[in-house]
Design a protein around this motif. Structure first.
Motif, PDB file in Angstrom:
ATOM      1  N   VAL A 169       0.839  -1.195   0.000  1.00 37.13           N
ATOM      2  CA  VAL A 169       0.000   0.000   0.000  1.00 37.13           C
ATOM      3  C   VAL A 169       0.876   1.248   0.000  1.00 37.13           C
ATOM      4  O   VAL A 169       2.070   1.208   0.316  1.00 37.13           O
ATOM      5  CB  VAL A 169      -0.931   0.008   1.227  1.00 37.13           C
ATOM      6  N   TYR A 170       0.249   2.373  -0.353  1.00 39.77           N
ATOM      7  CA  TYR A 170       0.971   3.649  -0.400  1.00 39.77           C
ATOM      8  C   TYR A 170       1.525   4.045   0.967  1.00 39.77           C
ATOM      9  O   TYR A 170       2.539   4.747   1.051  1.00 39.77           O
ATOM     10  CB  TYR A 170       0.053   4.760  -0.904  1.00 39.77           C
ATOM     11  N   ALA A 171       0.867   3.605   2.028  1.00 40.06           N
ATOM     12  CA  ALA A 171       1.260   4.032   3.373  1.00 40.06           C
ATOM     13  C   ALA A 171       2.677   3.621   3.728  1.00 40.06           C
ATOM     14  O   ALA A 171       3.290   4.200   4.625  1.00 40.06           O
ATOM     15  CB  ALA A 171       0.277   3.476   4.400  1.00 40.06           C
ATOM     16  N   GLN A 172       3.228   2.609   3.032  1.00 39.19           N
ATOM     17  CA  GLN A 172       4.590   2.159   3.337  1.00 39.19           C
ATOM     18  C   GLN A 172       5.646   3.136   2.843  1.00 39.19           C
ATOM     19  O   GLN A 172       6.787   3.095   3.283  1.00 39.19           O
ATOM     20  CB  GLN A 172       4.849   0.800   2.679  1.00 39.19           C
ATOM     21  N   LEU A 173       5.277   4.031   1.922  1.00 35.94           N
ATOM     22  CA  LEU A 173       6.256   4.907   1.307  1.00 35.94           C
ATOM     23  C   LEU A 173       6.680   6.012   2.259  1.00 35.94           C
ATOM     24  O   LEU A 173       5.848   6.649   2.899  1.00 35.94           O
ATOM     25  CB  LEU A 173       5.686   5.522   0.029  1.00 35.94           C
ATOM     26  N   GLU A 174       7.975   6.239   2.310  1.00 31.52           N
ATOM     27  CA  GLU A 174       8.517   7.299   3.155  1.00 31.52           C
ATOM     28  C   GLU A 174       8.356   8.636   2.452  1.00 31.52           C
ATOM     29  O   GLU A 174       8.705   8.787   1.288  1.00 31.52           O
ATOM     30  CB  GLU A 174       9.994   7.039   3.435  1.00 31.52           C
ATOM     31  N   GLU A 175       7.832   9.616   3.156  1.00 27.35           N
ATOM     32  CA  GLU A 175       7.620  10.938   2.568  1.00 27.35           C
ATOM     33  C   GLU A 175       8.561  11.943   3.212  1.00 27.35           C
ATOM     34  O   GLU A 175       8.611  12.086   4.432  1.00 27.35           O
ATOM     35  CB  GLU A 175       6.170  11.384   2.784  1.00 27.35           C
ATOM     36  N   PRO A 176       9.348  12.658   2.411  1.00 23.59           N
ATOM     37  CA  PRO A 176      10.291  13.623   2.979  1.00 23.59           C
ATOM     38  C   PRO A 176       9.575  14.808   3.610  1.00 23.59           C
ATOM     39  O   PRO A 176       8.461  15.160   3.228  1.00 23.59           O
ATOM     40  CB  PRO A 176      11.116  14.075   1.772  1.00 23.59           C
ATOM     41  N   VAL A 177      10.241  15.423   4.583  1.00 17.14           N
ATOM     42  CA  VAL A 177       9.701  16.621   5.212  1.00 17.14           C
ATOM     43  C   VAL A 177       9.668  17.744   4.173  1.00 17.14           C
ATOM     44  O   VAL A 177      10.636  17.969   3.443  1.00 17.14           O
ATOM     45  CB  VAL A 177      10.577  17.039   6.415  1.00 17.14           C
ATOM     46  N   ARG A 178       8.542  18.441   4.076  1.00 18.07           N
ATOM     47  CA  ARG A 178       8.399  19.483   3.063  1.00 18.07           C
ATOM     48  C   ARG A 178       9.378  20.629   3.320  1.00 18.07           C
ATOM     49  O   ARG A 178       9.702  20.959   4.459  1.00 18.07           O
ATOM     50  CB  ARG A 178       6.969  20.020   3.038  1.00 18.07           C
ATOM     51  N   TYR A 179       9.847  21.205   2.238  1.00  9.83           N
ATOM     52  CA  TYR A 179      10.787  22.321   2.310  1.00  9.83           C
ATOM     53  C   TYR A 179      10.411  23.287   1.202  1.00  9.83           C
ATOM     54  O   TYR A 179      10.289  22.897   0.038  1.00  9.83           O
ATOM     55  CB  TYR A 179      12.222  21.809   2.118  1.00  9.83           C
ATOM     56  N   ASP A 180      10.199  24.540   1.537  1.00  9.63           N
ATOM     57  CA  ASP A 180       9.708  25.517   0.575  1.00  9.63           C
ATOM     58  C   ASP A 180      10.786  25.838  -0.452  1.00  9.63           C
ATOM     59  O   ASP A 180      11.892  26.276  -0.105  1.00  9.63           O
ATOM     60  CB  ASP A 180       9.279  26.783   1.309  1.00  9.63           C
ATOM     61  N   LEU A 181      10.472  25.613  -1.727  1.00  8.81           N
ATOM     62  CA  LEU A 181      11.442  25.866  -2.788  1.00  8.81           C
ATOM     63  C   LEU A 181      11.881  27.326  -2.823  1.00  8.81           C
ATOM     64  O   LEU A 181      12.993  27.637  -3.266  1.00  8.81           O
ATOM     65  CB  LEU A 181      10.855  25.460  -4.137  1.00  8.81           C
ATOM     66  N   ALA A 182      11.039  28.235  -2.358  1.00  6.66           N
ATOM     67  CA  ALA A 182      11.412  29.651  -2.343  1.00  6.66           C
ATOM     68  C   ALA A 182      12.672  29.880  -1.509  1.00  6.66           C
ATOM     69  O   ALA A 182      13.473  30.769  -1.806  1.00  6.66           O
ATOM     70  CB  ALA A 182      10.260  30.497  -1.798  1.00  6.66           C
ATOM     71  N   ARG A 183      12.872  29.052  -0.481  1.00  9.09           N
ATOM     72  CA  ARG A 183      14.065  29.180   0.349  1.00  9.09           C
ATOM     73  C   ARG A 183      15.307  28.720  -0.417  1.00  9.09           C
ATOM     74  O   ARG A 183      16.416  29.206  -0.176  1.00  9.09           O
ATOM     75  CB  ARG A 183      13.907  28.372   1.628  1.00  9.09           C
TER      76      ARG A 183
END
Length: 358
Positions: free
Chosen positions: A335-349
């Motif tokens: 299932v999709y839930a197994q996938l690791e999701e990176p912490v969001r980081y604003d591209l503007a930075r």
């Protein structure tokens, strides 16, 4: 157009390595369309990685580059589109459209940006034989007053900072880090730089395969994951196998073949309307042209572990890499839930400015 480096030019490339090497210049690895920009006064040409022109697909960038780049120059960089603080490759792909009216509409709705990271010529001078450290200084000077949507790619010689970029920038949709030797001249179409990309693994369902273009052997495995509603969604392919192994796989998978594919989760793949509500293999695409997208349906009973770099929406951004079969895993557990999701980081930075070079 009369420049010391004339189009078409194929960009210098990078080879994959596992770790960030020491003693180099480091930059983020952008996930967009690689482009070589030639500007000679009012003339601007955007060349793709293959040397084919991209100019007609990005009219808003042509105007911006004519205003922000030096009057006569050749610049290597990446065309990107940003949505909600992240790079969005799907929106970028939509721009390759045959209808000029559609391109104009998308240029207004989802304008592109250009991230510059190398300089091949300035004025009457070719910089192909100039070391990277000098090309970078000249590029920074040439873009010192550039305004969005034209950006100077951040670069550093601090390896520890590059390690932090590798971890943080993924949350903004970037691909990893590129390392460039400081004394490196610019060599078109040669893999003389180094790229370090993220790699994760996932257990996925094998639900079909395509034949290899050279004959009756396996070309790629079609991979799926179950969503929250219990539907098997097509998430990508796994394709890198030795030729002998491709023939063996056809025999190994023969007991799972569904012909006809009645009852298969993706049985309706050939109907264009079916792609609106689900991810199925063989979706119509402006990239595929007349390519044969047919495939062989398999009972979705086998599980394979694959390596992937990152997701683009609900699918693997690039071709996944085979790691091992997982006979111990039930397909329903993929299932999709197994996938690791990176912490969001604003591209503007990321695009806010270039940090010190070390």
């Amino acid at each position: 157009m009369d420049l010391p480096v004339m189009p078409p030019v194929k960009p210098m490339l990078a080879k994959s390595v596992k770790k960030i090497p020491p003693g180099m210049q480091y930059e983020a690895k952008w996930d967009g369309f690689r482009a070589i920009v030639h500007r000679d006064g009012d003339e601007v040409v955007l060349g793709s990685r293959t040397g084919k022109p991209l100019t007609r697909y990005f009219p808003e960038l042509v105007a911006a580059l004519a205003g922000e780049l030096p009057p006569r120059c050749v610049v290597d960089g990446e065309i990107v589109i940003v949505r909600d603080g992240r790079l969005d490759f799907d929106l970028l792909s939509e721009r390759i459209h045959p209808a000029a009216s559609r391109v104009r509409t998308l240029a207004e709705r989802t304008p592109a940006a250009f991230v510059a990271f190398d300089l091949l010529a300035l004025g009457d001078r070719s910089l192909l034989d100039v070391p990277l450290r000098e090309r970078r200084e000249l590029l920074a000077g040439a873009l010192a007053t550039a305004r969005p949507p034209v950006h100077l790619a951040p670069a550093t010689t601090d390896r520890e900072l590059a390690e932090r970029w590798f971890e943080q920038y993924e949350g903004a949709g970037l691909d990893g880090v590129v390392a460039k030797p400081l004394d490196l001249p610019y060599r078109p179409d040669q893999r003389l730089m180094f790229k370090i990309k993220h790699e994760r693994t996932a257990d996925v369902v094998v639900a079909g395969y395509r034949f290899h273009r050279s004959g009756p052997m396996l070309g790629s495995l079609l991979l799926g994951l179950y969503d929250e509603g219990g539907a098997l969604q097509h998430v990508g392919v796994c394709a890198a196998f030795p030729m002998k192994r491709r023939a063996e796989l056809i025999e190994e998978l023969a007991p799972l073949v569904m012909d006809p594919p009645k009852g298969h989760p993706w049985a309706a793949w050939a109907e264009e309307s079916a792609h609106a509500g689900a991810r199925l293999p063989g979706a119509p695409s402006r990239w595929s042209g007349k390519k044969d997208l047919s495939w062989v349906a398999l009972r979705p009973e086998r599980v394979v572990e694959v390596a992937y770099d990152h997701m683009e929406g609900d699918r693997f951004r690039h071709t996944a890499q085979f790691r091992r079969w997982r006979p111990d895993r039930a397909p329903e557990s993929c299932v999709y839930a197994q996938l690791e999701e990176p912490v969001r980081y604003d591209l503007a930075r990321v695009l806010a400015g270039s940090p010190p070079s070390g």
